[in-house]
Design a protein around this motif. Sequence first.
Motif, PDB file in Angstrom:
ATOM      1  N   UNK A  22      38.457 -49.304 -23.638  1.00 11.64           N
ATOM      2  CA  UNK A  22      38.593 -47.863 -23.483  1.00 11.64           C
ATOM      3  C   UNK A  22      40.054 -47.510 -23.213  1.00 11.64           C
ATOM      4  N   UNK A  23      40.503 -46.404 -23.787  1.00  6.85           N
ATOM      5  CA  UNK A  23      41.896 -45.986 -23.646  1.00  6.85           C
ATOM      6  C   UNK A  23      42.051 -44.713 -22.819  1.00  6.85           C
ATOM      7  N   UNK A  24      41.078 -43.793 -22.912  1.00  2.00           N
ATOM      8  CA  UNK A  24      41.157 -42.538 -22.165  1.00  2.00           C
ATOM      9  C   UNK A  24      39.850 -42.326 -21.407  1.00  2.00           C
ATOM     10  N   UNK A  25      39.964 -42.062 -20.103  1.00  2.00           N
ATOM     11  CA  UNK A  25      38.805 -41.836 -19.242  1.00  2.00           C
ATOM     12  C   UNK A  25      38.987 -40.486 -18.561  1.00  2.00           C
ATOM     13  N   UNK A  26      37.993 -39.620 -18.661  1.00  2.82           N
ATOM     14  CA  UNK A  26      38.085 -38.299 -18.038  1.00  2.82           C
ATOM     15  C   UNK A  26      36.698 -37.859 -17.607  1.00  2.82           C
ATOM     16  N   UNK A  27      36.650 -37.062 -16.551  1.00  2.64           N
ATOM     17  CA  UNK A  27      35.369 -36.562 -16.064  1.00  2.64           C
ATOM     18  C   UNK A  27      35.588 -35.616 -14.917  1.00  2.64           C
ATOM     19  N   UNK A  28      34.495 -35.281 -14.252  1.00  2.00           N
ATOM     20  CA  UNK A  28      34.549 -34.443 -13.060  1.00  2.00           C
ATOM     21  C   UNK A  28      33.674 -35.114 -12.011  1.00  2.00           C
ATOM     22  N   UNK A  29      34.136 -35.186 -10.751  1.00  2.00           N
ATOM     23  CA  UNK A  29      33.373 -35.930  -9.741  1.00  2.00           C
ATOM     24  C   UNK A  29      32.013 -35.325  -9.465  1.00  2.00           C
ATOM     25  N   UNK A  30      31.036 -36.203  -9.294  1.00  2.00           N
ATOM     26  CA  UNK A  30      29.679 -35.779  -8.967  1.00  2.00           C
ATOM     27  C   UNK A  30      28.832 -36.991  -8.635  1.00  2.00           C
TER      28      UNK A  30
END
Length: 650
Positions: free
Chosen positions: A21-29
């Motif tokens: 994986x090269x890009x990791x993005x999200x929102x905490x939950x």
Amino acid sequence: MTKKLLMGNEAFAHAALEAGVRVVAGYPGTPSSEVTETVAKLHASGAAQGIHVEWSTNEKSALELLAGASYCGARTLFTCKQVGLNVASDPLMSLNYVGVKGGTVLFVADDPGPISSQTEQDTRRFGNFAKVPVLDPATPDQGFDMMKAAFELSERYKTPVIVRPTTRVCHASTFFDVAEETHAKPIPEEGFEHGPRWVIFPKRAFEGHGEINERLRAIAVDYSTNPVLSAFNPVDERRVAGQLTRHGIVAGGVSAAYALEALRLLEERASERGVQLPSYRFWQVGTPFPFPERTCAEFTKGLADVLVLEELDHVLEDELLAFAGRTHAEYNTHGKLTGEARDRGENDVDDILARLAVYLGVPELAEAEEATTYDNADPKQPLPVRPPVLCPGCPHRGSFYAVKRALGKKPAVFCGDIGCYTLGNAMPLDAVDTCLCMGAGITMAQGFSVIEPQKKALAFVGDSTFFASGLPGIVNAVYNGHDFTLCVLDNATTAMTGSQPHPGTGVTLMGERRKPVSIEAVLKAVGFECIVHADPLNLQQSIDAAREAIDFEGPSAIMFESPCVQLFKPAAPVVLDAQRCTGCKKCITEIGCPGIGFDTDARGPKSGERGQAFIDAGQCNGCGLCTQVCPFDCISVVDAASAASEKKEA
């Protein structure tokens, strides 16, 4: 490789990194947050090379960012909890029609219970609705393998893929062999290739829908025949000599692990008591969508009955019923729809064992021979209820209390939001009347102001939620001239999900510090004319600020600013003078801080027989709010100047 004891979420992060994986993005939950945090830690330590990781402002922003990276050929990972997928649904529905280039995996953690969520929604249903393949691990070990397989599946069919663990899989721990250093998969030399396929005009969507339908049929076959993917759908059989196998058991997710343990216990008890269990066949469905019908056909061959064990919705049960209808199969399906499995919440080994014992015709094996009790406890007596409360010293307590003091007897409605401050609904604060979804409090308050203008409408929102989903609501308030007061509870972190940074902190997961985004500047930019500030632990200052904002006609805002108690070292506990305490209980009944208790047996010169309050030194962090509430000046802060200085530094 090195062996490490890892939480499931930590292991899933390692698996994604090992998959390139090269890009990791999200929102905490919760229960998903640790995946992104682990990637960030490994990047900071130098163990994860060539990656970008971030907490995006919300889930929609995260998935759209990842779509762009995927179009260039990068492998990408999106993280959120089940309700977060609602926010990302707009890009997801279209992304599946357009397709991806680099493997795109959506790690969506479901929360049966719910333990820390507004809903118990089932992401397997969402995958079916969005026509996105779903993998459903039963254990952290299986989830580790699924994460890697999901990237390969995504790239092979140019589709997003959902990996859907539940809370117990996310937070269970076991040992894993993981790479000491990982490197992102190289980007294809051609990078982003311009062309009409990336623009979702109606014609492209029509073509894309056909591609989706074709690949789902192909993926369903792969789930049954591909060696890697079919391994996630194991079938096992316990045969009794001279007896046909007429009982089938189907389980998905962590319920499969519970069912296997329950079956082991039943076998053990049957052996001890000389009871014969009937033949049965067991199937774990690790790939619920698209449903692996070829495996289902083999599994159900010759069965008379099938019991389905799964958490949340009757997804597998529906599939088995539909398959039986299409193929005119003779088996009967048992589960949630027939009342033979739990219809909500989490499953557990004991409950599944009891249901399996009845289903297999050996109900006597459901009861253990000896019940074990601890510390002479009476097993028939329920444990005391311990409702969740705001932490001792939480600044939100002061914000709620000040607003109610400022309102006095003026009628009002309090619109809450998602975060620690939802706990403001509990007594004695009683300051949250509604809570729907992230950001909704701001716009719901405007609805109340339209229909019940005689009441003052207030909306409470945290600093992280403000950036995540509050912006459209504040723009709407100014544009339509709604009369409401916005209370921003700024504690400098995303506290509820583990103290993650957000745009207002300026801290990023890549280690860079940016200029914090100012909430006040945003409010001014959209047109708020009344913005006041207060330290919620300064009671009179907060009451005065609240009165000014509440009295303003039109959109107004109160900025309650004080850091979360988790961000700084506690000060010395406050001190209560037993000689002056009257036992009036106001310190308890007004703010409800768990750092204050009441001893009904205590006696003092002014309390008489009423009892007295006391300070729990193990919980009190010296915030001093209670000293301002006590009408008799019985409580005092120790070294207040030093405590204020430490808070300012934090």
